[in-house]
Motif scaffolding. Structure first.
Motif, PDB file in Angstrom:
ATOM      1  N   ALA A  96      12.447 -31.352 -50.599  1.00 49.54           N
ATOM      2  CA  ALA A  96      12.114 -31.985 -49.326  1.00 49.54           C
ATOM      3  C   ALA A  96      13.239 -31.808 -48.310  1.00 49.54           C
ATOM      4  CB  ALA A  96      11.820 -33.461 -49.539  1.00 49.54           C
ATOM      5  N   LEU A  97      14.487 -31.905 -48.754  1.00 49.43           N
ATOM      6  CA  LEU A  97      15.620 -31.711 -47.840  1.00 49.43           C
ATOM      7  C   LEU A  97      15.677 -30.273 -47.332  1.00 49.43           C
ATOM      8  CD1 LEU A  97      18.346 -33.790 -49.708  1.00 49.43           C
ATOM      9  CD2 LEU A  97      17.448 -34.269 -47.420  1.00 49.43           C
ATOM     10  N   ALA A 153      12.909 -29.816 -44.831  1.00 50.73           N
ATOM     11  CA  ALA A 153      13.247 -30.493 -43.579  1.00 50.73           C
ATOM     12  C   ALA A 153      14.247 -29.679 -42.770  1.00 50.73           C
ATOM     13  CB  ALA A 153      13.793 -31.887 -43.870  1.00 50.73           C
ATOM     14  N   THR A 180      17.577 -34.699 -40.841  1.00 47.96           N
ATOM     15  CA  THR A 180      17.062 -33.971 -42.001  1.00 47.96           C
ATOM     16  C   THR A 180      16.631 -34.939 -43.093  1.00 47.96           C
ATOM     17  OG1 THR A 180      18.455 -32.056 -41.505  1.00 47.96           O
ATOM     18  CG2 THR A 180      17.641 -32.259 -43.763  1.00 47.96           C
ATOM     19  N   ALA A 216      12.920 -35.530 -44.468  1.00 47.29           N
ATOM     20  CA  ALA A 216      12.699 -35.320 -45.900  1.00 47.29           C
ATOM     21  C   ALA A 216      11.979 -36.502 -46.530  1.00 47.29           C
ATOM     22  CB  ALA A 216      14.029 -35.075 -46.605  1.00 47.29           C
TER      23      ALA A 216
END
Length: 273
Positions: free
Chosen positions: A144-145, A148, A243, A247
């Protein structure tokens, strides 16, 4: 059964002063309490929930997704307290949002570092588990990071982080009156040779405790200094904050897709599109 002195938490946690209805499932964890304002600036809305010692907590929403933030102060002992008490009131996903020193020459000030695992050079996690237990980031949080950072167009690096207990001697810097700790001359070179990306002070204990408790955790830090080039500037703080917030929203969407697909974990066969 332990007495109250051994477990001082009732509904409201002793240090954070938050209760079960005060925080979202996902919590961002900056060290600096003042960073909270930078983080919530990107949210749809927020409410300050608690202020106690180094801990400040706010809860709100980002693009419709419930989200919280709790500052942890400097270092792993206070970060561990934050995760312990947030988990007790129902949080299950944690993302450290911080700053760091990079130790690879290609990493620029202002870049992001997304941690995949951490060297446990802090002592707090040793209080929980044997020293050879790995500090690994949750792969869903890492995914997810990365997603993002890609969507936001920020330069980022992924890899292993070293978490220290000391800003000075433990990170190879001179102490007062030019004191040098044993091994400090070789510390940065050894970490660089091992392909460690950055140094900070909280990630490894958060990752270790999250794994022990079957929770999700990760970390994203903005590079303030490059220890290889000697460059230092406090810029790009908002990039890590934005971010991590995005995320969290992506993780909520990933969780919804997993539920619809009957999957226990996010994998390459699933899609957010």
């Amino acid at each position: 059964m332990p007495g109250d002195s051994e477990n001082p938490n009732a509904d409201v946690q002793y240090h954070l002063e938050v209760g079960p209805d005060d925080v979202a499932d996902a919590v961002l964890l900056p060290g600096n309490p003042d960073r909270l304002e930078t983080i919530v600036a990107d949210w749809d809305d927020h409410e300050i929930i608690a202020r106690h010692r180094e801990y400040r907590t706010a809860t709100g929403s980002y693009d419709g997704t419930p989200i919280s933030v709790t500052s942890t102060g400097i270092g792993s002992p206070s970060a561990a307290i934050a995760l312990e008490e947030l988990a007790r009131v129902g949080a299950d996903t944690f993302i450290r949002v911080g700053s760091c020193g990079a130790i690879q020459p290609e990493m620029d000030v202002g870049d992001l570092v997304i941690t995949t695992g951490a060297v446990r050079q802090e002592g707090t996690s040793d209080e929980y588990v044997r020293e050879d237990y790995p500090a690994a980031a949750d792969h869903e949080v890492v995914s997810a990071l990365i997603a993002a950072a890609e969507r936001l167009g920020y330069d980022y690096h992924t890899g292993v982080t070293m978490s220290a207990d000391s800003f000075y001697a433990g990170q190879g810097r001179p102490g007062f009156d030019e004191f040098e700790a044993a091994g400090s001359d070789d510390l940065i070179a050894d970490l660089k040779a091992a392909n460690v990306k950055n140094i900070e002070m909280e990630a490894s204990v958060l990752l270790t405790l999250a794994n022990l408790y079957d929770l999700r955790a990760g970390a994203v830090c903005t590079v303030y200094a490059n220890r290889e080039t000697g460059e230092f500037r406090t810029e790009g703080e908002s990039r890590a904050a934005e971010t991590a917030s995005l995320a969290t929203h992506l993780l909520a969407r990933m969780d919804a897709v997993k539920r619809d697909a009957g999957a226990d974990r996010w994998h390459a066969g699933l899609s957010l599109e």
